[in-house]
Design an enzyme around this catalytic site. Structure first.
Site, short mmCIF file in Angstrom:
data_model
loop_
_atom_site.label_atom_id
_atom_site.label_comp_id
_atom_site.label_asym_id
_atom_site.label_seq_id
_atom_site.Cartn_x
_atom_site.Cartn_y
_atom_site.Cartn_z
N ASP A 46 0.92 -1.19 0.05
CA ASP A 46 0.01 -0.06 0.09
C ASP A 46 1.00 1.37 -0.06
O ASP A 46 2.14 1.18 0.41
CB ASP A 46 -0.88 0.01 1.30
CG ASP A 46 -1.40 1.36 1.34
OD1 ASP A 46 -2.32 1.77 0.41
OD2 ASP A 46 -1.30 1.80 2.54
N ASP A 48 -0.34 5.06 0.81
CA ASP A 48 -0.56 6.23 1.84
C ASP A 48 -0.29 5.64 3.32
O ASP A 48 -1.00 4.64 3.88
CB ASP A 48 -2.00 6.32 1.73
CG ASP A 48 -2.56 7.04 0.26
OD1 ASP A 48 -1.42 7.46 -0.59
OD2 ASP A 48 -3.61 7.02 0.15
#
Length: 293
Positions: A46, A48
């Site tokens: 991922d 963020d």
């Protein structure tokens, strides 16, 4: 469950599947300089608050705002609306549908080439110095082991690919915006690459690349990514929110936190609210695009 509820759930599943398959199809190898020696294992990160401090789509939005894609009032208003829903734990179905339908429509009429060029500039301006060194080292560890490394993010695929290329990763999967003859239509292919859609993307890529998911790794900060984390043999929570931290402890997953002190303690609430709010702000920016055309 009422028939309308079933219909909404089926529609969500279908949109997630479409988004995941579209993201996997767009996940071309970016800058892998060597042929991987471990062909059945890979790592999925991922972006963020996992790879990058804050929300990549926020940094992207700031860059677009400086280039007059939308006004301060519009992005702040939309961000507050989304943040409110996340803080109080209520999301109006009509609001969610509106946000989904308008997501990325602010680029309607712009070309793919233009967004890619702007994205390169925005990465240098507001993203490069926000990469977490610890997470970057984990990604490099997988590369050094001969494995491929993909980013999996709700950010536009063009931005995700730039981040992957600049970091020397294999490639990226992100939200895919529809375009015709190189010009964005303002519509999404499926849905935002978020939650279940990320798992669909990983599954589709694993099928395409003949990956053994039991030998793969996944990294995220958010409980929303449990579908992706739960489908691999090695999951790791990075800078986790409170719910993911608790789940990771129960499951015996690795936990890495590169934040410090009070900042880490507050992150579960503030990051989820702020990042989600700005994501919603971008999604809600549809009405102002025509001024540039």
């Amino acid at each position: 469950m009422t028939p309308p509820d079933r219909t909404r759930r089926l529609n969500l599943q279908q949109r997630s599947t479409m988004a995941g398959e579209a993201a996997a199809a767009a996940a071309d190898v970016e800058t892998a300089l060597n042929i991987p020696s471990d062909l059945t294992a890979a790592a999925f990160f991922d972006v963020d608050n996992t790879l990058m401090q804050g929300a990549s789509i926020f940094h992207f939005a700031r860059g677009l705002h400086r280039r007059n894609f939308f006004t301060t009032r519009e992005i702040v208003g939309a961000a507050w609306k989304q943040t409110y829903f996340r803080l109080v734990g209520v999301e109006d179905p009509e609001h969610v549908a509106e946000a989904r339908n308008s997501a990325l429509s602010f680029i309607a009429g712009h070309t793919v080439t233009e967004l890619e060029e702007i994205g390169e500039e925005i990465f240098d301006e507001g993203m490069a110095h926000r990469i977490w060194p610890g997470t970057r080292a984990l990604a490099q560890m997988h590369l050094d082991q001969g494995q491929r490394v993909w980013l999996v993010t709700a950010a536009p695929i063009e931005i995700a690919s730039i981040i992957a290329r600049r970091l020397g990763l294999t490639g990226a999967m992100g939200t895919v915006a529809e375009h015709e003859d190189g010009v964005y239509t303002g519509r999404l292919v499926g849905d935002l690459l978020h939650g279940p859609a990320k798992a669909e993307a990983v599954k589709a890529l694993a099928l395409r690349e003949n990956l053994d998911l039991s030998r793969c790794s996944a990294y995220s900060d958010s409980v929303n990514d449990l579908p992706m984390l739960s489908m691999v043999g090695d999951a790791c929570a990075i800078n986790p929110d409170a719910r993911l931290r608790a789940h990771a402890k129960v499951q015996g997953w690795r936990i890495r936190d590169y934040r410090t002190g009070r900042r880490a303690a507050r992150a579960g609430l503030v990051v989820a609210a702020a990042a989600g709010g700005v994501s919603g702000a971008l999604a809600a920016g549809a009405a102002v695009r025509s001024r540039r055309h």
